[in-house]
Design a protein around this motif. Structure first.
Motif, PDB file in Angstrom:
ATOM      1  N   LEU A  56       1.223  -1.539   0.034  1.00 37.95           N
ATOM      2  CA  LEU A  56       0.289  -0.242   0.124  1.00 37.95           C
ATOM      3  C   LEU A  56       1.302   1.597   0.295  1.00 37.95           C
ATOM      4  O   LEU A  56       0.295   2.528   0.180  1.00 37.95           O
ATOM      5  CB  LEU A  56      -1.157   0.557   1.436  1.00 37.95           C
ATOM      6  N   LEU A  57       2.057   1.509   0.591  1.00 41.23           N
ATOM      7  CA  LEU A  57       3.209   2.405  -0.140  1.00 41.23           C
ATOM      8  C   LEU A  57       2.927   3.013  -0.742  1.00 41.23           C
ATOM      9  O   LEU A  57       2.915   4.249  -1.269  1.00 41.23           O
ATOM     10  CB  LEU A  57       4.827   2.045   0.367  1.00 41.23           C
ATOM     11  N   PRO A  58       3.237   2.898  -1.962  1.00 44.08           N
ATOM     12  CA  PRO A  58       2.588   3.670  -3.290  1.00 44.08           C
ATOM     13  C   PRO A  58       1.556   4.187  -3.658  1.00 44.08           C
ATOM     14  O   PRO A  58       1.843   5.553  -3.985  1.00 44.08           O
ATOM     15  CB  PRO A  58       3.806   1.914  -4.442  1.00 44.08           C
ATOM     16  N   ALA A  59       0.620   3.658  -3.198  1.00 47.43           N
ATOM     17  CA  ALA A  59      -0.685   4.079  -3.113  1.00 47.43           C
ATOM     18  C   ALA A  59      -0.826   5.320  -2.312  1.00 47.43           C
ATOM     19  O   ALA A  59      -1.243   5.897  -3.172  1.00 47.43           O
ATOM     20  CB  ALA A  59      -1.523   2.907  -3.037  1.00 47.43           C
ATOM     21  N   VAL A  60      -0.072   4.974  -1.431  1.00 49.13           N
ATOM     22  CA  VAL A  60      -0.143   6.598  -0.191  1.00 49.13           C
ATOM     23  C   VAL A  60       0.738   7.555  -0.790  1.00 49.13           C
ATOM     24  O   VAL A  60       0.424   8.555  -0.953  1.00 49.13           O
ATOM     25  CB  VAL A  60      -0.210   6.064   1.377  1.00 49.13           C
ATOM     26  N   ALA A  61       1.084   7.085  -1.019  1.00 51.32           N
ATOM     27  CA  ALA A  61       2.505   8.077  -1.712  1.00 51.32           C
ATOM     28  C   ALA A  61       1.927   8.717  -3.075  1.00 51.32           C
ATOM     29  O   ALA A  61       1.929  10.017  -2.903  1.00 51.32           O
ATOM     30  CB  ALA A  61       3.917   7.756  -2.251  1.00 51.32           C
ATOM     31  N   ALA A  62       1.039   7.959  -4.302  1.00 54.16           N
ATOM     32  CA  ALA A  62       0.626   8.826  -4.956  1.00 54.16           C
ATOM     33  C   ALA A  62      -0.521   9.767  -4.644  1.00 54.16           C
ATOM     34  O   ALA A  62      -1.100  10.673  -5.016  1.00 54.16           O
ATOM     35  CB  ALA A  62       0.165   8.193  -5.814  1.00 54.16           C
ATOM     36  N   CYS A  63      -1.563   9.500  -3.428  1.00 51.12           N
ATOM     37  CA  CYS A  63      -2.235  10.392  -2.468  1.00 51.12           C
ATOM     38  C   CYS A  63      -1.907  12.102  -2.436  1.00 51.12           C
ATOM     39  O   CYS A  63      -2.287  12.755  -2.758  1.00 51.12           O
ATOM     40  CB  CYS A  63      -3.038  10.062  -2.041  1.00 51.12           C
ATOM     41  N   THR A  64      -0.707  11.813  -1.992  1.00 52.45           N
ATOM     42  CA  THR A  64       0.334  13.583  -1.710  1.00 52.45           C
ATOM     43  C   THR A  64       0.497  13.687  -2.912  1.00 52.45           C
ATOM     44  O   THR A  64       0.238  15.701  -2.441  1.00 52.45           O
ATOM     45  CB  THR A  64       1.291  12.893  -0.146  1.00 52.45           C
ATOM     46  N   HIS A  65      -0.069  13.703  -3.696  1.00 54.16           N
ATOM     47  CA  HIS A  65       0.858  14.581  -4.720  1.00 54.16           C
ATOM     48  C   HIS A  65      -0.727  15.267  -5.358  1.00 54.16           C
ATOM     49  O   HIS A  65      -0.728  16.255  -5.982  1.00 54.16           O
ATOM     50  CB  HIS A  65       0.922  13.777  -6.323  1.00 54.16           C
ATOM     51  N   ASN A  66      -2.332  14.940  -4.903  1.00 53.85           N
ATOM     52  CA  ASN A  66      -3.349  15.193  -5.353  1.00 53.85           C
ATOM     53  C   ASN A  66      -3.525  15.792  -4.476  1.00 53.85           C
ATOM     54  O   ASN A  66      -5.299  16.015  -4.322  1.00 53.85           O
ATOM     55  CB  ASN A  66      -4.103  14.277  -6.095  1.00 53.85           C
ATOM     56  N   TYR A  67      -3.059  16.273  -2.782  1.00 52.53           N
ATOM     57  CA  TYR A  67      -3.479  16.664  -2.338  1.00 52.53           C
ATOM     58  C   TYR A  67      -4.658  18.182  -2.963  1.00 52.53           C
ATOM     59  O   TYR A  67      -4.092  18.777  -3.259  1.00 52.53           O
ATOM     60  CB  TYR A  67      -3.163  17.260  -1.475  1.00 52.53           C
ATOM     61  N   PRO A  68      -5.681  18.665  -2.293  1.00 48.18           N
ATOM     62  CA  PRO A  68      -6.655  19.724  -2.777  1.00 48.18           C
ATOM     63  C   PRO A  68      -5.646  20.959  -1.926  1.00 48.18           C
ATOM     64  O   PRO A  68      -6.661  21.577  -2.224  1.00 48.18           O
ATOM     65  CB  PRO A  68      -7.755  19.007  -2.337  1.00 48.18           C
ATOM     66  N   GLY A  69      -5.133  20.832  -1.614  1.00 45.56           N
ATOM     67  CA  GLY A  69      -4.879  22.230  -0.436  1.00 45.56           C
ATOM     68  C   GLY A  69      -3.929  22.929  -1.354  1.00 45.56           C
ATOM     69  O   GLY A  69      -3.831  23.028  -3.150  1.00 45.56           O
ATOM     70  N   PRO A  70      -3.546  24.090  -0.857  1.00 50.70           N
ATOM     71  CA  PRO A  70      -2.962  25.026  -1.410  1.00 50.70           C
ATOM     72  C   PRO A  70      -1.560  25.137  -1.679  1.00 50.70           C
ATOM     73  O   PRO A  70      -0.791  23.622  -1.260  1.00 50.70           O
ATOM     74  CB  PRO A  70      -2.821  26.275  -0.075  1.00 50.70           C
ATOM     75  N   PRO A  71      -0.244  25.013  -2.424  1.00 47.14           N
ATOM     76  CA  PRO A  71       0.456  24.193  -2.581  1.00 47.14           C
ATOM     77  C   PRO A  71       1.410  25.254  -1.470  1.00 47.14           C
ATOM     78  O   PRO A  71       0.991  26.124  -0.798  1.00 47.14           O
ATOM     79  CB  PRO A  71       0.917  26.111  -3.802  1.00 47.14           C
ATOM     80  N   ALA A  72       2.489  24.371  -1.404  1.00 48.77           N
ATOM     81  CA  ALA A  72       3.610  24.390  -0.731  1.00 48.77           C
ATOM     82  C   ALA A  72       4.162  26.026  -0.126  1.00 48.77           C
ATOM     83  O   ALA A  72       3.699  26.297   1.052  1.00 48.77           O
ATOM     84  CB  ALA A  72       4.788  23.453  -0.555  1.00 48.77           C
ATOM     85  N   SER A  73       4.194  26.770  -1.318  1.00 50.04           N
ATOM     86  CA  SER A  73       4.712  27.839  -0.905  1.00 50.04           C
ATOM     87  C   SER A  73       3.009  28.997  -0.207  1.00 50.04           C
ATOM     88  O   SER A  73       4.369  29.431   0.510  1.00 50.04           O
ATOM     89  CB  SER A  73       5.147  28.466  -2.640  1.00 50.04           C
TER      90      SER A  73
END
Length: 91
Positions: A13-30
């Protein structure tokens, strides 16, 4: 080295969880923490204030009278201010 079924499931499940973090609907890290930075900036005192007059107008006589009223426990009570007007609730 033996890997039991539980560990294998977690590893799968680790690759699936890692893929979810790229589609986070929040503001950009900046923009992360921008609200805190804005609040802190609003609390900073102006390092170079510009005033119309060098010394604000004061009255030593009024200050002396206020100090005397304080010492004799005859302080003027402030005028009551109301902030809203209107009728009460349903009756």
């Amino acid at each position: 080295m033996r890997i039991n079924a539980r560990s294998a499931g977690i590893l799968a499940l680790l690759p699936a969880v890692a893929a979810c973090t790229h589609n986070y609907p929040g503001p950009p890290a900046s923009e992360f923490g921008e609200a805190n930075r804005q609040t802190m900036a609003a609390q900073v005192v102006d390092p170079d204030p510009q005033y119309d007059t060098l010394n604000p107008p004061t009255s030593g006589e009024h200050a002396g009278q206020a100090a005397e009223r304080y010492r004799t426990d005859k302080v003027k009570q402030p005028v009551r201010q109301t902030t809203s007007s209107g009728s009460g609730g349903p009756q």
